[in-house]
Design an enzyme around this catalytic site. Structure first.
Site, PDB file in Angstrom:
ATOM      1  N   ARG A 151     -23.531 -45.982   2.962  1.00  0.00           N
ATOM      2  CA  ARG A 151     -23.197 -46.754   1.739  1.00  0.00           C
ATOM      3  C   ARG A 151     -21.912 -46.269   1.059  1.00  0.00           C
ATOM      4  NH1 ARG A 151     -26.176 -48.871   4.185  1.00  0.00           N
ATOM      5  NH2 ARG A 151     -28.271 -49.614   3.755  1.00  0.00           N
ATOM      6  N   SER A 186     -32.171 -52.790  -3.183  1.00  0.00           N
ATOM      7  CA  SER A 186     -32.571 -51.439  -3.598  1.00  0.00           C
ATOM      8  C   SER A 186     -31.665 -50.959  -4.731  1.00  0.00           C
ATOM      9  CB  SER A 186     -32.421 -50.464  -2.430  1.00  0.00           C
ATOM     10  OG  SER A 186     -33.248 -50.879  -1.369  1.00  0.00           O
ATOM     11  N   GLU A 234     -27.354 -47.254  -5.968  1.00  0.00           N
ATOM     12  CA  GLU A 234     -26.580 -47.989  -4.967  1.00  0.00           C
ATOM     13  C   GLU A 234     -25.836 -49.130  -5.681  1.00  0.00           C
ATOM     14  OE1 GLU A 234     -28.762 -48.843  -1.326  1.00  0.00           O
ATOM     15  OE2 GLU A 234     -27.633 -50.704  -1.091  1.00  0.00           O
TER      16      GLU A 234
END
Ligand SMILES: Cc1cc2nc3c(=O)[nH]c(=O)nc-3n(C[C@H](O)[C@H](O)[C@H](O)COP(=O)(O)OP(=O)(O)OC[C@H]3O[C@@H](n4cnc5c(N)ncnc54)[C@H](O)[C@@H]3O)c2cc1C
Length: 322
Positions: A175, A226, A316
């Site tokens: 990520r 998420s 995130e």
């Protein structure tokens, strides 16, 4: 010299093929459906107009940011004081095993494009919402694969220059990419190298993933997928690592949801912001939620996990206007 929003709007309005508006509610551009107005919002599918808009926005001295599909954003209730730009170009082309995609193309369109041509390597990304540009920016991934594995070149704007990076230069990690650390480098397109594969088999894999995902994330759910990144086992302090059942570890990662579940996150709520009762790392807006409640709930979850396990859950999602 800093321009006023009105002066900047007049400059942007002079750029052909650019649509400019003032005071547009950003809730309209985010899947959470949350966020106050942007002083100015401008979008275009024309590369030249986009680069000109970026340059004019920067020259205005006002804060500037670029959004994609808004599926990974938490925008402040006060909105964004400055200029929000969106690049909507979405053309795709294939050259043998390579696919070249404009940054504004929905990732799902690229996944389908590859599958239809019998090009494998992106099928596990089926169902990840948002644009190709942001997928590269955040190295989007699912089911053990991420887009970085297939990216061979990224074209982006830095100041007045158009530059191209190969995969290594993008410094992809879980990520992460170099673009997250250089938020003024804006991705225009990406080239991906894929493998010849059986079209029907690729479709089957993608369809299987899509049906699981659609159950977990109903298409109308106002959320960002998420909220927190999963954790790398190697980065955890010994006591936290020891608490984790070995069966929970997948590809060296522990789902953030596991820690959240231990601290009773499932079903928590604040105002109309809810933690799903079936998934501790999924927060959604019931319809009347606010960014301030969302941030407070995120902070509460982080505090609980910190207190119990001594670890810091990292978002995130990306914040805008805070
Ligand atoms: C239901 C659901 C499920 C999800 N599942 C997953 C998943 O499985 N895996 C996963 O990785 N993600 C997942 N996500 C998160 C999200 O889909 C990804 O982060 C996606 O890449 C965001 O794309 P976007 O276009 O909506 O970006 P936005 O939310 O608009 O922006 C995200 C960030 O990208 C930056 N950005 C956008 N365009 C550019 C550009 N052209 N150049 C440089 N920076 C840019 C923005 O400035 C911002 O910081 C999920 C989200 C939802 C809602």
């Amino acid at each position: 010299m800093m321009l006023t929003a009105e002066e900047a709007q007049a400059r942007l309005a002079g750029i052909p093929n650019l649509t400019v508006s003032s005071g547009a509610p950003l809730s309209r551009y985010t899947r959470f459906g949350i966020g106050g107005p942007a002083d100015l919002y401008a979008e275009t599918a024309d590369a030249e107009a986009f680069v000109a808009a970026l340059s004019a926005a920067r020259a205005s001295g006002l804060a500037t940011m670029v959004i994609g599909g808004g599926t990974n954003l938490i925008v402040s209730d006060r909105g964004f004081r400055g200029i929000v730009l969106r690049y909507c170009a979405e053309s795709l082309r294939a050259e043998g095993p390579r696919a070249i995609a404009d940054a504004g193309a929905p990732l799902q369109t690229l996944v389908d494009f590859a599958i239809d041509r019998g090009l494998g390597g992106l099928e596990t990304l089926a169902g990840i919402p948002g644009s190709v540009g942001a997928a590269v920016y955040g190295n989007a991934g699912a089911y053990g694969h991420s887009i970085a594995e297939r990216v061979t070149a990224v074209r982006f704007v830095e100041g007045e220059a158009i530059r191209v990076f190969d995969r290594a230069a993008c410094e992809f990690h879980y990520r992460e990419s170099i673009f997250k650390r250089h938020k003024d480098w804006i991705i225009l397109s990406a080239e991906l190298l894929l493998d010849a594969a059986d079209c029907a088999a690729l479709r089957k894999t993608a369809d299987g993933i899509l049906s699981v995902r659609n159950e977990k994330f109903p298409v109308t759910m106002k959320c960002a997928g998420s909220i927190f990144k999963n954790l790398l086992l190697k980065d955890l302090p010994g006591a936290a690592a020891a608490a984790v059942p070995p069966a929970t570890v997948r590809e060296g990662k522990i789902p953030a949801a596991w820690f959240l579940e231990q601290v009773g996150a499932k079903g928590m709520r604040r105002g109309d912001i809810h933690v799903a009762d079936y998934h501790a790392n999924l927060i959604y807006n019931g319809g009347a939620g606010t960014a301030s409640d969302l941030r407070a709930l995120i902070a509460e979850l982080q505090a609980r996990v910190r207190e119990r396990f001594g670890i810091e859950l990292e978002e995130e999602v990306q914040y805008v206007g805070f």
